[in-house]
Design an enzyme around this catalytic site. Structure first.
Site, PDB file in Angstrom:
ATOM      1  N   TRP A  66       0.824  -1.211   0.000  1.00 48.71           N
ATOM      2  CA  TRP A  66       0.000   0.000   0.000  1.00 48.71           C
ATOM      3  C   TRP A  66       0.854   1.255   0.000  1.00 48.71           C
ATOM      4  O   TRP A  66       0.487   2.259  -0.617  1.00 48.71           O
ATOM      5  CB  TRP A  66      -0.972  -0.037   1.176  1.00 48.71           C
ATOM      6  N   ASP A  80      -1.305   6.523   6.483  1.00 46.23           N
ATOM      7  CA  ASP A  80      -2.411   5.649   6.113  1.00 46.23           C
ATOM      8  C   ASP A  80      -2.613   4.690   7.275  1.00 46.23           C
ATOM      9  O   ASP A  80      -1.798   3.807   7.516  1.00 46.23           O
ATOM     10  CB  ASP A  80      -2.055   4.894   4.829  1.00 46.23           C
ATOM     11  N   LYS A 140     -12.002  -2.064   8.172  1.00 44.40           N
ATOM     12  CA  LYS A 140     -11.224  -2.917   9.068  1.00 44.40           C
ATOM     13  C   LYS A 140     -11.730  -2.768  10.510  1.00 44.40           C
ATOM     14  O   LYS A 140     -12.258  -3.704  11.088  1.00 44.40           O
ATOM     15  CB  LYS A 140      -9.741  -2.559   9.027  1.00 44.40           C
TER      16      LYS A 140
END
Length: 360
Positions: A102, A172, A196
């Site tokens: 990511w 992030d 999540k």
């Protein structure tokens, strides 16, 4: 109905009590005669939900007045674009710490807008650890911001101490926000997809420092400009109302658990059960992450060979464990133990892992 042991990496487990409350309120929300999904986003009933979610986030994360809270769409992946579009200006450089796929994607998007630099990377070690940066003070006058990914779902690594930086720190936090207390003042911008720890997919939380907004580029498309959403309380266009409603319920649940200190303790207890099953297996289970970088959210490991891995996943599925296959890019196994995964599920998995090892 029997519930599975849900270890999916995302979309992930949602607290059962939250799902039951949403089920109860689904058809007739607060005697409106409508579902929350049918309410106008301009109605006073929805406005209360929207602002309640902001208030709960402020309470749980101790967000100071120096920061704004936004509810956006497009997932964390859109933030890979919005951040450099807004802040990579005046020939400055965006600095990245690469700790997984990511962060690589965030870097690739930033390269479309300006100069970038990789400060540190653990790619050569297959992202088995966090490349720690103690400080970042000297010779960085050209720095627009430093970007990190706080938790790496694919590789099972997590920052446990965040770097010091003389330039804006951006993180992030999609896969570990709300899992532990944070010093929000350390960050100029935090972003997190909800799927999540915050609720279902569809909404992305952004916490941005007002000072950072002063550096915003001009000539940004309206919808991709943070100022647009700040001025309109994230209501410039129709927000993902159901996702924000679910977010508010998950935040209420987090408060009921006792807040982030208690949630962190619970997460440590859950992860330790599974890591113990790995560490006590005499090498039958091999962890991907180095000990000092282990994630409390995503536990990654391999078995001795592919046949045993297939057998493990097949037998675990028969025992109602879901989501234990590792990411397709690295294989093996992965147990995601987000906030809503109950202790009982982790106890059951650790017990199963031990029994499977003894049998094989």
């Amino acid at each position: 109905m029997n519930r599975t042991f849900n270890f999916n990496a995302g979309p992930a487990a949602i607290p059962l009590s939250v799902l039951e409350r949403a089920q109860k309120e689904l058809v007739n929300f607060q005697n409106t005669g409508m579902s929350i999904m049918e309410l106008s986003h301009r109605s006073k009933e929805y406005e209360r939900v929207h602002n309640h979610a902001k208030s709960l986030l402020t309470e749980l994360l101790a967000i100071p007045d120096t920061h704004e809270i936004l509810f956006l769409q497009g997932g964390a992946s859109l933030q890979f674009t919005m951040i450099p579009m807004n802040f990579l200006v005046n020939q400055k450089t965006a600095h990245f710490v690469l700790s997984g796929s990511w962060s690589e994607k965030a870097l690739a998007e930033a390269k479309l807008f300006g100069k970038t630099n990789v400060l540190a990377s653990s790619k050569s070690n297959n992202y088995s650890h966090i490349p720690q940066i103690a400080s970042f003070e000297d010779g960085q006058d050209d720095g627009a911001y430093m970007h990190i990914t706080s938790n790496n779902t694919i590789y099972g690594t997590q920052w446990h101490e965040y770097p010091d930086s003389s330039i804006p720190l951006i993180a992030d936090m999609s896969s570990d926000i709300l899992s532990k207390p944070l010093n929000i003042e350390k960050f100029s911008l935090i972003y997190a997809g909800a799927q999540k720890n915050l609720g279902p997919s569809g909404v992305t939380v952004v916490i941005v420092k007002k000072e950072l907004l002063a550096t915003t580029s001009s000539n940004i498309p309206t919808l991709l400009n943070y100022e647009t959403h700040i001025k309109n309380n994230s209501l410039y266009h129709t927000p993902p109302t159901f996702s924000i409603y679910m977010l508010s319920l998950v935040l209420e649940w987090a408060v009921e658990q006792g807040g982030l200190n208690i949630i962190q303790q619970n997460n440590e207890e859950k992860a330790n059960l599974i890591y113990s099953a790995i560490d006590e297996s005499d090498g039958f289970y091999t962890p991907h992450a180095e000990k000092n970088s282990r994630s409390l959210m995503n536990i990654t490991y391999t078995l001795p060979d592919e046949e045993l891995t297939k057998k493990f996943l097949q037998q675990s599925a028969e025992q109602h464990f879901v989501g234990l296959a590792g990411h397709r890019s690295i294989g093996g196994c992965r147990a995601s133990t987000y906030n809503a995964v109950p202790l009982e599920a982790c106890e059951a998995l650790a017990k199963f892992m031990t029994a499977f090892r003894k049998q094989n």
